[in-house]
Design a protein around this motif. Sequence first.
Motif, mmCIF file in Angstrom:
data_model
loop_
_atom_site.group_PDB
_atom_site.id
_atom_site.type_symbol
_atom_site.label_atom_id
_atom_site.label_comp_id
_atom_site.label_asym_id
_atom_site.label_seq_id
_atom_site.Cartn_x
_atom_site.Cartn_y
_atom_site.Cartn_z
ATOM 1 N N ASN A 220 0.841 -1.335 0.097
ATOM 2 C CA ASN A 220 -0.078 -0.105 -0.324
ATOM 3 C C ASN A 220 1.355 1.142 -0.104
ATOM 4 O O ASN A 220 0.284 1.932 -0.455
ATOM 5 C CB ASN A 220 -0.855 0.169 0.976
ATOM 6 N N SER A 221 2.084 0.965 0.939
ATOM 7 C CA SER A 221 3.062 2.303 0.709
ATOM 8 C C SER A 221 3.621 2.646 -0.818
ATOM 9 O O SER A 221 3.742 3.874 -0.711
ATOM 10 C CB SER A 221 3.855 2.455 1.988
ATOM 11 N N LYS A 244 4.525 -3.131 19.903
ATOM 12 C CA LYS A 244 3.537 -2.825 18.772
ATOM 13 C C LYS A 244 5.126 -2.628 17.553
ATOM 14 O O LYS A 244 6.254 -1.887 17.582
ATOM 15 C CB LYS A 244 3.165 -1.476 18.713
ATOM 16 N N ILE A 245 4.567 -2.393 16.138
ATOM 17 C CA ILE A 245 5.299 -1.858 15.474
ATOM 18 C C ILE A 245 5.071 -1.146 14.244
ATOM 19 O O ILE A 245 3.441 -1.366 14.415
ATOM 20 C CB ILE A 245 5.138 -3.687 14.462
ATOM 21 N N THR A 246 5.149 0.354 14.256
ATOM 22 C CA THR A 246 4.348 1.407 13.527
ATOM 23 C C THR A 246 5.708 1.664 12.067
ATOM 24 O O THR A 246 6.708 1.029 11.594
ATOM 25 C CB THR A 246 4.938 2.414 13.776
ATOM 26 N N VAL A 247 4.511 1.531 10.947
ATOM 27 C CA VAL A 247 4.623 1.714 9.153
ATOM 28 C C VAL A 247 4.280 3.272 9.430
ATOM 29 O O VAL A 247 3.156 3.160 9.556
ATOM 30 C CB VAL A 247 4.111 0.122 8.729
ATOM 31 N N VAL A 248 5.257 4.211 9.149
ATOM 32 C CA VAL A 248 4.842 5.164 8.445
ATOM 33 C C VAL A 248 5.522 5.564 6.881
ATOM 34 O O VAL A 248 7.050 5.039 6.637
ATOM 35 C CB VAL A 248 5.483 6.301 9.237
ATOM 36 N N ASP A 249 4.544 6.112 6.382
ATOM 37 C CA ASP A 249 5.317 6.917 4.849
ATOM 38 C C ASP A 249 4.713 7.983 4.538
ATOM 39 O O ASP A 249 4.378 8.399 5.175
ATOM 40 C CB ASP A 249 4.731 5.369 3.720
ATOM 41 N N ASN A 250 5.496 8.325 3.456
ATOM 42 C CA ASN A 250 4.559 9.806 2.991
ATOM 43 C C ASN A 250 4.228 9.350 1.541
ATOM 44 O O ASN A 250 4.338 10.425 0.999
ATOM 45 C CB ASN A 250 6.574 10.544 2.685
ATOM 46 N N GLY A 251 3.286 8.728 1.910
ATOM 47 C CA GLY A 251 2.494 8.262 0.566
ATOM 48 C C GLY A 251 0.894 9.744 0.275
ATOM 49 O O GLY A 251 0.944 10.713 1.077
ATOM 50 N N ILE A 252 -0.252 9.300 -0.628
ATOM 51 C CA ILE A 252 -1.343 10.375 -0.249
ATOM 52 C C ILE A 252 -1.782 10.265 0.607
ATOM 53 O O ILE A 252 -2.586 11.206 0.710
ATOM 54 C CB ILE A 252 -1.771 9.427 -1.238
ATOM 55 N N GLY A 253 -1.372 9.475 1.722
ATOM 56 C CA GLY A 253 -2.423 9.060 2.698
ATOM 57 C C GLY A 253 -3.798 9.030 2.611
ATOM 58 O O GLY A 253 -4.371 8.820 1.223
#
Length: 324
Positions: A220-221, A244-253
Amino acid sequence: MVDTLHFMTRPFLYLPKKQEDQFSALKEWLSNFEIDHALDWEDLGQRLNKVTEQNNAKESFKFGPYHFGIENDGQKILVYQSAQECMEQFNSTAEELNAFKVMASALKHDISSSLNNISLQSELLGIKGATDSEGLKKGLQSIKASVFAANNMLEDLSDFAKLVRNDNDICDINEVLIHTKRLLEKEIKASGTSIAHGVFKAIDYSPSRLMVILKNLLSNSIKYSGTARPQILIHDSEDDTYYKITVVDNGIGIPKKNIEKITRPFYRAENVGKVKGTGVGLSTVKSLMRTVGGKMVIDSPVVNIDKQPGTKVILYFPKTLLIK
């Protein structure tokens, strides 16, 4: 951990009337739980004898993660699993079956669409022949696109098969992440995706199911990266209750008004445009997290890189799953 996808073991057993047959019947019943833990059979035999010799007697024992009771009502000897644990198993099974139902429905729809398109284009090519060069070119491109889509669906079907495997084991999250990146190698290279992550702890969970979860999130990211080069950060943290496992991206949100609905089967955010997708990925992740008493929390916007809001997904695993 017992894999709840197997038909749930009957949560109680009435032992045979003959005392010499009771212990062997109890051992056979407990073996159906497929728990890879040692049990003090001698102690259990003594507890069974106490209950057998006295009416209205009760004993309890623990086997792996589960609790059991033995009761003598004066007529029969009953062995049973904790009622609360039975309900937890039932709810977990229901969540997983729901995830499989949604994924199977999506795959059936998409595979049928691809096959129908291939059939239609083939018929058109047969009618027009090679006289219409432009039509021939477009028809072949359409067939090629459908074949490509079908191949992607077969990969999803492979993931689906992995979900029903009973491979609960010590799950090395670091190894699962490496394997997931290999599966997405083409997409990562084509998009120039950068993935940064730290070192993670091991948990008592199915590696295959965690791979499906991470593959959905990373895919998805990459897919919804917009005009920016995809950048993904994965890290862990913990509190008193969760790992907790966190996934952060710089996409369209994801638009704020869509976040509440985004985990519904087949629902897609209003800003995805022409990017293809089935709308089942996050629904599957949500269901798989809930099967272990965990949860998934989604937040957007979280960053402001190249005027894109990005998305943050946090996976909450109960700390009881941590391997010490």
